[in-house]
Design a protein around this motif. Structure first.
Motif, PDB file in Angstrom:
ATOM      1  N   ASN A  33     -26.497  -0.441  29.603  1.00 60.42           N
ATOM      2  CA  ASN A  33     -25.732  -1.512  28.947  1.00 60.42           C
ATOM      3  C   ASN A  33     -24.244  -0.153  28.237  1.00 60.42           C
ATOM      4  OD1 ASN A  33     -23.765  -1.268  26.109  1.00 60.42           O
ATOM      5  ND2 ASN A  33     -23.747  -3.208  26.407  1.00 60.42           N
ATOM      6  N   LEU A  34     -23.237  -0.678  28.967  1.00 58.61           N
ATOM      7  CA  LEU A  34     -22.538   0.353  29.263  1.00 58.61           C
ATOM      8  C   LEU A  34     -21.090   0.558  27.957  1.00 58.61           C
ATOM      9  CD1 LEU A  34     -21.059   0.054  32.696  1.00 58.61           C
ATOM     10  CD2 LEU A  34     -23.027   1.409  31.660  1.00 58.61           C
ATOM     11  N   VAL A  67     -22.681 -12.002  40.088  1.00 60.54           N
ATOM     12  CA  VAL A  67     -21.308 -11.279  39.131  1.00 60.54           C
ATOM     13  C   VAL A  67     -20.629 -11.524  38.500  1.00 60.54           C
ATOM     14  CG1 VAL A  67     -19.609  -9.673  39.605  1.00 60.54           C
ATOM     15  CG2 VAL A  67     -21.552  -9.004  41.377  1.00 60.54           C
ATOM     16  N   LYS A  68     -21.147 -11.584  37.117  1.00 59.80           N
ATOM     17  CA  LYS A  68     -20.172 -13.093  36.113  1.00 59.80           C
ATOM     18  C   LYS A  68     -18.977 -11.763  35.843  1.00 59.80           C
ATOM     19  CE  LYS A  68     -22.062 -15.886  33.590  1.00 59.80           C
ATOM     20  NZ  LYS A  68     -23.207 -16.508  32.572  1.00 59.80           N
ATOM     21  N   GLY A  90     -21.628  -4.448  29.197  1.00 62.80           N
ATOM     22  CA  GLY A  90     -20.742  -4.161  28.831  1.00 62.80           C
ATOM     23  C   GLY A  90     -19.258  -3.489  28.857  1.00 62.80           C
ATOM     24  N   SER A  91     -18.235  -2.584  28.742  1.00 65.81           N
ATOM     25  CA  SER A  91     -16.906  -2.072  28.607  1.00 65.81           C
ATOM     26  C   SER A  91     -16.769  -1.098  28.930  1.00 65.81           C
ATOM     27  CB  SER A  91     -16.331  -2.922  27.159  1.00 65.81           C
ATOM     28  OG  SER A  91     -16.399  -1.601  26.129  1.00 65.81           O
ATOM     29  N   GLY A  92     -17.779   0.080  28.774  1.00 67.97           N
ATOM     30  CA  GLY A  92     -17.512   1.003  29.271  1.00 67.97           C
ATOM     31  C   GLY A  92     -17.799   1.178  31.124  1.00 67.97           C
ATOM     32  N   GLY A 100     -20.266  -7.206  33.567  1.00 69.21           N
ATOM     33  CA  GLY A 100     -19.495  -6.152  32.339  1.00 69.21           C
ATOM     34  C   GLY A 100     -19.060  -5.016  32.786  1.00 69.21           C
ATOM     35  N   GLY A 101     -18.140  -3.948  32.613  1.00 72.85           N
ATOM     36  CA  GLY A 101     -17.988  -2.780  32.596  1.00 72.85           C
ATOM     37  C   GLY A 101     -17.398  -2.924  34.020  1.00 72.85           C
ATOM     38  N   THR A 102     -17.261  -1.495  33.654  1.00 70.99           N
ATOM     39  CA  THR A 102     -16.029  -0.537  35.543  1.00 70.99           C
ATOM     40  C   THR A 102     -16.790  -0.100  36.349  1.00 70.99           C
ATOM     41  OG1 THR A 102     -14.215  -0.604  33.337  1.00 70.99           O
ATOM     42  CG2 THR A 102     -13.777   0.571  36.084  1.00 70.99           C
TER      43      THR A 102
END
Length: 530
Positions: free
Chosen positions: A165-166, A242-243, A198-200, A222-224
């Motif tokens: 998780n980011l 990939v969602k 995550g969103s990081g 999620g994530g960048t």
């Protein structure tokens, strides 16, 4: 041959098949006093969900492929709590943690128990997960930098399911120089199911092999994420899903890959959402069985195939751009059922080839129909081809959608090319290309069509009018051409139409192929290339 659910399967039934029971791991039988609490561990252990939880509105052309494949495993963010996290502080050539589930030996941090672990700081070494076979481990990267000069930077040796998780607002970096013949041949390597969420932000670099690789299921939700890999950027052996997330991928091999060869229900790639920008020396998307796109925005620039699958390939949603490729989209069973797709290729753009019948002794070339299928039932498809535009070693069937083919310019290829014929019963089709191998729909096609020998160059206006002078269609060519094929509900077989290119008019009769070169259905030369 793998059994597939028939294409005519009602979508409601497909939804029932896809909504199978989630697979959950069982809680560990014993917990040490310093491990996460029993309630926290239970929450973690029940967090696994499967990719069967999909939108029931997915067109059946894609839904039946997903139904025929095994569920992939996903660990969602809302099913564990950061409040339960154990802290691991990375400090250069070592690290520290109060968790009994963590052991530290020099620059190697080993996680030995199920739980949530938050990692921050910088480590010149390796993070290893060696937990029980039924354990689920969550690694929260919160401004973590991990660099390895000997093998994977993050390696899962044993566990059931692992999630990276980011953390929100965090910037994380993982760097390695893994070897192709090493046990762990990626900067992030998991001998388990792996989810990235995550969103990081996460930057992964591997100068020796893959970027992120799992021997089981790999899910990006999620994530960048930026990956620069000597070989494959993202590889899930059993499946790659990939969602969500923003992915920038640079690969010396394939950008997104699944290559399980031992189970016909695995080895698939499913793009359900997110934004992907991929540059690859080999394929953009490479699936041993099926490649399915139902959402997201996908831009691929490759030196080989844009999207390749061995069994079936379906685009049923999303925005797909193959900006550069040798062959754009290739599979034995190609289904375009939705979304917007742009394909640019130096050879064939949409190529139905390599069917099971071919590999089991079919002719596979020349004029033989070897069983491949290209089916278009919806969506928008725009092709810019130097080889064949819409091509099948078997048949091409169009029942809906909007297809525009520009090119080729060479006489050894055709804008439309099939060995088993082209039938059109719906949608709008225009093919503007060379004359040498030009092909038109079969005379038996239910929807009207016309074919004309009419030449022009890039920027030329192609206008089609009926006998009363009403404009039926209007296109601007993107390259030189000598033939025009058009089909839509506005065309009636047997009626007269005019194809005008830059003011020069050519009269044609709908449903009649041009003698000597325009279509197998009308007795012309068309088709004939593998």
């Amino acid at each position: 041959m793998r059994r597939l659910i028939p294409l005519a399967l009602p979508l409601a039934l497909a939804g029932l098949v896809l909504a199978g029971c989630a697979v959950t791991a069982q809680p560990a039988t014993t917990l040490s006093s310093a491990s996460p609490s029993a309630s926290a561990a239970s929450s973690i252990e029940s967090s696994v969900q499967t990719t069967s939880d999909i939108d029931s509105t997915i067109p059946e052309a894609a839904a039946e492929l997903l139904a025929a494949n095994a569920d992939g495993t996903v660990v969602n963010d809302d099913e564990w709590s950061i409040a339960d996290a154990e802290t691991i502080t990375l400090a250069g050539s070592t690290a520290s943690s109060d968790s009994a589930g963590v052991s530290i030996d020099g620059s190697t941090v080993t996680i030995t128990a199920a739980g949530v672990y938050q990692l921050s700081g910088t480590l010149d070494g390796n993070v290893v997960v060696a937990a029980p076979d039924d354990a689920q481990v969550i690694l929260v990267l919160d401004d973590a930098t991990i660099a390895s000069t000997s093998g994977a930077a993050i390696q899962v040796v044993t566990a059931d399911d692992v999630a990276i998780n980011l953390a929100a607002g965090s910037t994380n970096t993982v760097t390695a120089a893994s070897s192709a013949d090493a046990d762990a041949s990626a900067a992030i390597y998991a001998d388990s199911d792996l989810t990235v969420s995550g969103s990081g932000a996460l930057t992964v670099t591997d100068t020796g092999n893959d970027g992120i690789s799992s021997t089981d299921d790999l899910a990006i939700i999620g994530g960048t994420i930026t990956v620069d890999a000597a070989d494959d950027a993202l590889r899930g052996k059993d499946s790659l899903v990939v969602k969500d997330g923003t992915l920038t991928l640079t690969a010396g091999g394939d950008a997104l890959k699944s290559d399980q060869t031992d189970d016909a229900t695995q080895g698939y790639v499913w793009i359900a959402g997110g934004t992907i920008d991929a540059t690859a020396t080999d394929d953009g998307i490479d699936a041993w069985t099926d490649a399915v796109i139902t959402g997201g925005t996908v831009t691929l620039a490759t030196q080989d195939d844009g999207i390749h699958s061995e069994i079936a390939l379906a685009i049923a949603g999303g925005d797909v751009t193959v900006a550069e490729s040798n062959e754009g989209i290739e599979s034995a069973d190609i289904r375009i059922a939705g979304g917007t797709t742009h394909v640019t290729s130096s050879d064939d753009s949409v190529n139905g080839s390599g069917s099971t019948s071919t590999s089991e002794g079919g002719m596979g070339g020349g004029m033989q129909d070897t069983g491949e299928t290209v089916t278009i039932s919806g969506g928008t498809l725009v092709i810019d081809a130097e080889g064949d535009g819409l091509d099948s070693n078997g048949s091409i069937e169009m029942t809906g959608g909007d297809v525009t083919v520009y090119g080729p310019t060479g006489q050894g290829n055709g804008a439309l090319d099939s060995n088993g014929g082209i039938t059109v019963t719906g949608g709008t089709l225009v093919a503007i290309g060379s004359t040498g191998m030009a092909e038109s729909p079969d005379e038996s096609s239910a929807q009207g069509w016309l074919a004309a020998t009419a030449s022009g160059s890039a920027g030329s206006t192609v206008q089609i009018t009926d006998a009363g002078g009403t404009v039926v269609a209007d296109y601007t060519a993107t390259k030189a051409f000598g033939s025009v094929v058009f089909s839509s509900t506005a065309i009636t077989d047997g009626q007269a139409y005019t194809v005008t290119v830059d003011g020069a008019a050519t009269s044609v009769t709908a449903g009649v192929a041009v003698a000597g070169g325009m279509g197998m259905g009308g007795g012309g030369m068309g088709g004939g290339r593998p």
